[in-house]
Design a protein around this motif. Structure first.
Motif, PDB file in Angstrom:
ATOM      1  N   HIS A 459      39.462  16.190  61.945  1.00 36.37           N
ATOM      2  CA  HIS A 459      39.232  15.326  60.902  1.00 36.37           C
ATOM      3  C   HIS A 459      40.404  14.987  60.393  1.00 36.37           C
ATOM      4  CE1 HIS A 459      35.087  16.490  59.960  1.00 36.37           C
ATOM      5  NE2 HIS A 459      35.155  17.811  59.916  1.00 36.37           N
ATOM      6  N   LEU A 460      41.513  15.321  60.739  1.00 37.10           N
ATOM      7  CA  LEU A 460      42.813  14.842  60.046  1.00 37.10           C
ATOM      8  C   LEU A 460      42.871  13.542  61.016  1.00 37.10           C
ATOM      9  CD1 LEU A 460      45.526  14.614  58.389  1.00 37.10           C
ATOM     10  CD2 LEU A 460      46.705  16.073  60.244  1.00 37.10           C
ATOM     11  N   HIS A 461      43.020  13.591  62.262  1.00 39.84           N
ATOM     12  CA  HIS A 461      43.111  12.435  63.180  1.00 39.84           C
ATOM     13  C   HIS A 461      42.080  11.437  62.969  1.00 39.84           C
ATOM     14  CE1 HIS A 461      46.145  14.342  65.034  1.00 39.84           C
ATOM     15  NE2 HIS A 461      45.494  15.373  65.776  1.00 39.84           N
ATOM     16  N   LEU A 462      40.841  11.904  62.645  1.00 41.57           N
ATOM     17  CA  LEU A 462      39.854  10.801  62.271  1.00 41.57           C
ATOM     18  C   LEU A 462      40.117  10.018  61.033  1.00 41.57           C
ATOM     19  CD1 LEU A 462      36.627  12.797  63.338  1.00 41.57           C
ATOM     20  CD2 LEU A 462      37.427  10.607  64.495  1.00 41.57           C
ATOM     21  N   ALA A 463      40.364  10.855  59.994  1.00 40.73           N
ATOM     22  CA  ALA A 463      40.596  10.376  58.613  1.00 40.73           C
ATOM     23  C   ALA A 463      41.808   9.228  58.835  1.00 40.73           C
ATOM     24  CB  ALA A 463      41.240  11.370  57.541  1.00 40.73           C
ATOM     25  N   ARG A 464      42.806   9.512  59.451  1.00 40.97           N
ATOM     26  CA  ARG A 464      43.880   8.399  59.790  1.00 40.97           C
ATOM     27  C   ARG A 464      43.450   7.134  60.407  1.00 40.97           C
ATOM     28  NH1 ARG A 464      48.364  12.989  61.507  1.00 40.97           N
ATOM     29  NH2 ARG A 464      49.144  13.512  59.343  1.00 40.97           N
ATOM     30  N   HIS A 465      42.269   7.079  61.184  1.00 35.57           N
ATOM     31  CA  HIS A 465      42.111   5.958  61.597  1.00 35.57           C
ATOM     32  C   HIS A 465      40.464   5.226  61.612  1.00 35.57           C
ATOM     33  CE1 HIS A 465      44.910   7.854  64.549  1.00 35.57           C
ATOM     34  NE2 HIS A 465      45.339   6.531  64.907  1.00 35.57           N
ATOM     35  N   HIS A 466      39.698   6.107  60.426  1.00 32.06           N
ATOM     36  CA  HIS A 466      38.602   5.614  60.057  1.00 32.06           C
ATOM     37  C   HIS A 466      38.910   4.546  58.747  1.00 32.06           C
ATOM     38  CE1 HIS A 466      34.602   7.340  61.062  1.00 32.06           C
ATOM     39  NE2 HIS A 466      35.217   8.190  61.520  1.00 32.06           N
ATOM     40  N   PRO A 467      38.018   3.569  58.847  1.00 27.01           N
ATOM     41  CA  PRO A 467      38.047   2.759  57.737  1.00 27.01           C
ATOM     42  C   PRO A 467      38.147   3.186  56.369  1.00 27.01           C
ATOM     43  CG  PRO A 467      36.311   1.950  59.187  1.00 27.01           C
ATOM     44  CD  PRO A 467      36.851   3.276  59.492  1.00 27.01           C
ATOM     45  N   THR A 468      38.518   2.478  55.268  1.00 25.46           N
ATOM     46  CA  THR A 468      38.476   3.323  53.918  1.00 25.46           C
ATOM     47  C   THR A 468      37.238   3.648  53.324  1.00 25.46           C
ATOM     48  OG1 THR A 468      40.452   1.757  53.284  1.00 25.46           O
ATOM     49  CG2 THR A 468      39.288   2.821  51.426  1.00 25.46           C
ATOM     50  N   ASP A 469      36.163   2.802  53.894  1.00 24.44           N
ATOM     51  CA  ASP A 469      35.004   3.197  53.280  1.00 24.44           C
ATOM     52  C   ASP A 469      34.270   4.376  53.821  1.00 24.44           C
ATOM     53  OD1 ASP A 469      34.482   1.824  55.675  1.00 24.44           O
ATOM     54  OD2 ASP A 469      32.825   0.712  54.805  1.00 24.44           O
ATOM     55  N   THR A 470      34.891   4.898  54.997  1.00 25.12           N
ATOM     56  CA  THR A 470      34.265   6.036  55.434  1.00 25.12           C
ATOM     57  C   THR A 470      35.169   7.328  55.662  1.00 25.12           C
ATOM     58  OG1 THR A 470      34.424   5.035  57.738  1.00 25.12           O
ATOM     59  CG2 THR A 470      32.473   4.812  56.714  1.00 25.12           C
ATOM     60  N   ALA A 471      36.362   6.939  55.343  1.00 21.60           N
ATOM     61  CA  ALA A 471      37.345   8.226  55.733  1.00 21.60           C
ATOM     62  C   ALA A 471      37.410   9.396  55.056  1.00 21.60           C
ATOM     63  CB  ALA A 471      38.863   7.380  55.648  1.00 21.60           C
ATOM     64  N   TRP A 472      36.906   9.208  53.581  1.00 21.23           N
ATOM     65  CA  TRP A 472      37.091  10.080  52.512  1.00 21.23           C
ATOM     66  C   TRP A 472      36.528  11.612  53.206  1.00 21.23           C
ATOM     67  CZ3 TRP A 472      40.415  12.207  49.412  1.00 21.23           C
ATOM     68  CH2 TRP A 472      39.785  13.347  48.608  1.00 21.23           C
ATOM     69  N   PRO A 473      35.443  11.726  53.538  1.00 23.79           N
ATOM     70  CA  PRO A 473      34.922  13.017  54.006  1.00 23.79           C
ATOM     71  C   PRO A 473      36.010  13.753  54.997  1.00 23.79           C
ATOM     72  CG  PRO A 473      33.089  11.428  54.040  1.00 23.79           C
ATOM     73  CD  PRO A 473      34.343  10.714  53.805  1.00 23.79           C
ATOM     74  N   HIS A 474      36.456  12.896  55.852  1.00 21.42           N
ATOM     75  CA  HIS A 474      37.433  13.622  56.929  1.00 21.42           C
ATOM     76  C   HIS A 474      38.751  13.872  56.246  1.00 21.42           C
ATOM     77  CE1 HIS A 474      34.771  12.144  59.996  1.00 21.42           C
ATOM     78  NE2 HIS A 474      34.930  11.091  59.536  1.00 21.42           N
ATOM     79  N   TRP A 475      39.196  13.245  55.095  1.00 25.18           N
ATOM     80  CA  TRP A 475      40.539  13.591  54.436  1.00 25.18           C
ATOM     81  C   TRP A 475      40.297  14.786  53.659  1.00 25.18           C
ATOM     82  CZ3 TRP A 475      44.970  11.594  55.683  1.00 25.18           C
ATOM     83  CH2 TRP A 475      45.008  10.581  56.020  1.00 25.18           C
ATOM     84  N   LEU A 476      38.900  14.884  53.017  1.00 22.42           N
ATOM     85  CA  LEU A 476      38.581  15.992  52.290  1.00 22.42           C
ATOM     86  C   LEU A 476      38.555  17.355  53.271  1.00 22.42           C
ATOM     87  CD1 LEU A 476      37.981  17.327  49.561  1.00 22.42           C
ATOM     88  CD2 LEU A 476      35.525  16.585  50.048  1.00 22.42           C
TER      89      LEU A 476
END
Length: 789
Positions: A459-476
């Motif tokens: 999830h951390l690696h995905l959060a760092r590369h997802h667009p802003t509008d889809t990244a938050w669930p991965h950051w969380l």
């Protein structure tokens, strides 16, 4: 030259057998470079001169040229070892390769007398490596079990139990072994029962044994093959595990001869058809001239070249036999009958409730499911055999609700070619679609849950590369792994996500999102508005004060939030000062400031000015893309129109309809509507129905202020109707809801109504003083006039 440590200690290609130097070399290979003093104290603690003992043993290693590097006070091993290779294979998910190296327990058979510390290291290392070998055997056993390959599955299960150097099986491993061997009469089942009894475990009752290869959902394919005329060839394609072998096994009941592919000698696959050795492709074609022969050949890719050449000739000549060939790839020879196999559909599995949801219709996972093996464990074993890139990609796709292949490729650091090839394999295996959507969602999610640390890192690696509008669930999901450099992207993603929640009418969710996000100024500002919209004005004011402690120097957006807090908290004097400050900035008023000006005018009894401001605020809210806020302003316009004599139903008809998509804002609209109904003495049936809808919706949206205002106004309705018991009940419900919100005006209004009802003159006087002191002189005077009326 390589150090060999499994089953003993030796050096490949030499006759070197000195045990203590080899033990020292093994320690350096596993533990890395070491200080001389640590080695001396660990290996020769009782020697008269430990450093001299170390030097002597290093001299004894010199025949192994280049095995050790001595550099100042440190010693390092340069020789490769089988333990390093073993662990590399384990980390890269290559269990079969790892087990070819594990030929016995680590440093088994040493005759040295070891001191306690060194002996503890040796035993711990031996046990750790043995556990890794057992895990590899279990992974292979589960993979073969899921495919119905019982002989290799049982062999690996038995080796897992008897892994050299391993401690007794722990409860989790016992359960895994029982899933494989429990339904059989394997001798090890008795041992597993005894071990479980000693540990106080209850093993599940063995499930009834199912057929090795149950055919499910392939009736159309089976019918097509059964109907093939003589001389025709059918090609059955699909990835491993999709059910090709199972389909061929079902043909045996329809008069077919099934032969597995055999590599090696020429025509080895077709050899069982002939009592004599086959010398050429012509001999094979003569066998295939029999029109009564129905021949099914399993696995084109594993056949020898001569057999493939003979079958290619048969496809062109149609010699007489009916032939079916399975393969992983599309047809490699001319045929009009191609049957590609795919995952089974929900309709195919209608006789097995829950099977499709648990397996996505993938036959390998289905076989495991029907045999009682957890599908996620089977899936894990299958992915492990495919390779590390396939497993990483599958888990990364499983961690996303909607796969973003560009972000996934960047997160996994894969080249475009590697991503395409790996995804293609997963698609051919029936595990994903070409776009990356999973076909086996349930076991994939279970697999993610079974490896929480790996999943968090994904999830951390995905959060760092997802667009802003889809990244938050991965950051969380990766919250425990945030680093300082993640702050800007993480905060931006949280802000976008919370803003969308606010626009959909869920400010409480937005507040929770922003509470755990990095606390940048932008995050805190939106969090303040979210708290305010949930009715928690005290929390919003605290955010304002903690962020900008010097009110005159607050940026304009923070001044606007502070003004909104003052309104909610009932501090009209503060609100008036803040709005004057905002006006002096020279910037054109925005929608929120205009609305706040309207609320101040309303509180001060300036209805015409308030109506003009609310109309302007509505237009500005809509131009800013905030229709929920606009309907609140429009409901206030409607309420003021009712005061001018308009019919309440007519005045509110449009805004009531427009507010339906915004449940939280609709509470405010309904509150103004029921207030207007009460003020115009509407029929009780209409009033009570509207009030009931308002308080119900307020409860559903957790709108404390909206609910308090509705219960208070409903209490006024009962109060005017002289139903004093019901009025007191509603006022108290309102007081209970407003407590803790910080809304001084609403609290004072409700308390004054209840004090008037209970004829409590002292409490009423105190409440009126409180309201006047907060700048609510108009409200205080209105209450007094109503009492005297």
């Amino acid at each position: 030259m390589k150090l060999l440590t499994f089953g003993g200690a030796s050096v490949q290609g030499t006759s070197y057998r000195r045990e203590k130097p080899l033990l020292l070399l093994a320690y350096l290979c596993l533990e890395g470079p070491q200080p001389r003093r640590r080695l001396a104290s660990l290996f020769w603690p009782d020697a008269a001169n430990p450093m001299n003992s170390l030097a002597q043993n290093l001299i004894r290693l010199r025949p192994l040229t280049g095995a050790v590097l001595e550099q100042d006070s440190r010693v390092e091993a340069l020789i490769p070892s089988d333990t390093q290779d073993f662990r590399d294979h384990c980390r890269a998910a290559r269990p079969a390769d790892a087990l070819t190296l594990y030929t016995g327990a680590f440093l088994e058979g040493l005759t040295l007398d070891l001191n306690p510390d060194l002996e503890e290291w040796l035993l711990d290392t031996r046990e750790t490596l043995a556990r890794e070998a057992r895990a590899a055997h279990l992974s292979l056993a589960e993979h073969h079990h899921a495919r119905g390959e019982h002989t290799p599955a049982h062999a690996h299960a038995e080796r897992a139990y008897h892994t050299p150097g391993a401690p007794p099986c722990d409860p989790a491993d016992l359960h895994r072994l029982w899933q494989i061997l429990g339904p059989t009469d394997h001798p090890l089942t008795l041992t597993l029962r005894r071990d479980a009894h000693d540990l106080g475990l209850t093993l599940p009752a063995p499930a009834p044994a199912l057929p090795t290869t149950p055919l499910i959902g392939r009736t159309a394919e089976l019918a097509a093959l059964s109907a093939l005329p003589p001389g025709q060839i059918a090609w059955i394609s699909g990835p491993p595990g999709i059910g090709k072998t199972t389909l061929l096994s079902a043909l045996t009941g329809h008069g077919w001869r099934v032969l597995p592919a055999r590599s090696g000698l020429p025509l080895a696959t077709l050899e069982p058809l002939s009592p004599h050795p086959l010398g050429s492709a012509a001999d094979a074609l003569n066998l295939l001239r029999d029109t009564r022969l129905k021949l099914a050949l399993d696995d084109w890719e594993d056949m020898d070249d001569t057999t493939r050449a003979a079958l290619t000739l048969a496809a062109r000549q149609h010699p007489g036999a009916t032939i079916a060939i399975t393969a992983r790839q599309p047809p490699a020879l001319p045929t009009h009958h191609h049957l590609p196999l795919h995952s089974l559909t929900e309709h195919d599995l209608h006789a097995h409730p829950g099977a499709h949801a648990a397996t996505g219709g993938h036959p390998t996972l289905l076989a495991a499911y029907l045999n009682g093996t957890p599908p996620d464990r089977t899936l894990d074993a299958h992915l492990t055999l495919l390779g590390p890139d396939h497993r990483r990609l599958f888990l990364a796709l499983a961690a996303q609700d909607a796969p973003n292949l560009a972000a996934t490729r960047a997160a996994l650091n894969l080249s475009a070619a590697t991503l395409a090839a790996t995804l293609d394999t997963l698609t051919r295996e029936g595990l994903t679609t070409p776009g990356g959507t999973l076909r086996a969602g349930t076991p994939a999610r279970q697999l993610l849950d079974a490896h929480p640390l790996d999943t968090t890192l994904i999830h951390l690696h995905l959060a760092r590369h997802h667009p802003t509008d889809t990244a938050w669930p991965h950051w969380l999901a990766a919250r425990d792994l945030w680093e300082l450099e993640d702050t800007p992207k993480c905060a931006a993603a949280a802000h976008w996500h919370a803003d969308q929640e606010m626009k959909r009418g869920y400010p409480a969710r937005a507040a929770k999102t922003l509470e755990v996000a990095p606390q940048t100024d932008e995050v805190k500002l939106l969090r303040g508005w979210a708290e305010l919209r949930t009715g928690n004005a005290t929390a919003a004011q605290r955010i304002v004060d903690d962020t900008h402690r010097t009110p005159p120097h607050r940026p304009r957006p923070w001044q606007t939030l502070a003004a909104a807090c003052a309104l909610k908290l009932g501090h009209l004097n503060v609100l008036r000062d803040l709005l004057d400050t905002l006006d002096r900035t020279g910037s054109p008023p925005d929608a929120r400031t205009t609305h706040l000006r309207g609320m101040l005018a309303l509180r001060e009894g300036c209805d015409p000015e308030a109506m003009t401001l609310f109309r302007q605020a509505s237009l500005r809210f809509r131009s800013e893309g905030l229709p929920g806020d606009a309907v609140i302003a429009e409901s206030l316009v409607a309420m003021l129109n009712v005061r001018l004599g308009h019919d309440a139903h007519d005045a509110f008809r449009n805004v009531l309809n427009d507010s339906r998509p915004y449940p939280r804002e609709r509470v405010h609209v309904l509150t103004n509507y029921v207030y207007s109904l009460t003020a115009t003495h509407a029929p009780d049936a209409d009033v009570n129905a509207a009030y009931q809808e308002t308080v119900t919706l307020a409860e559903q949206t957790n709108d404390l202020e909206g609910g308090a205002a509705a219960w208070n106004t409903w209490g006024v309705h009962a109060h005017l109707a002289r139903d004093y018991e019901q009025a007191a009940h509603r006022y108290r419900r309102a007081l209970h809801l407003v407590e803790g919100t910080g809304n001084l005006r609403l609290h004072g209004l409700i308390q004054s109504n209840l004090s008037e009802l209970m004829d409590d003159h002292a409490q009423l006087a105190a409440t009126l003083d409180l309201l006047s002191g907060a700048g609510h002189d108009t409200l205080s005077q209105t209450i007094q006039n109503n009492i005297l009326r």
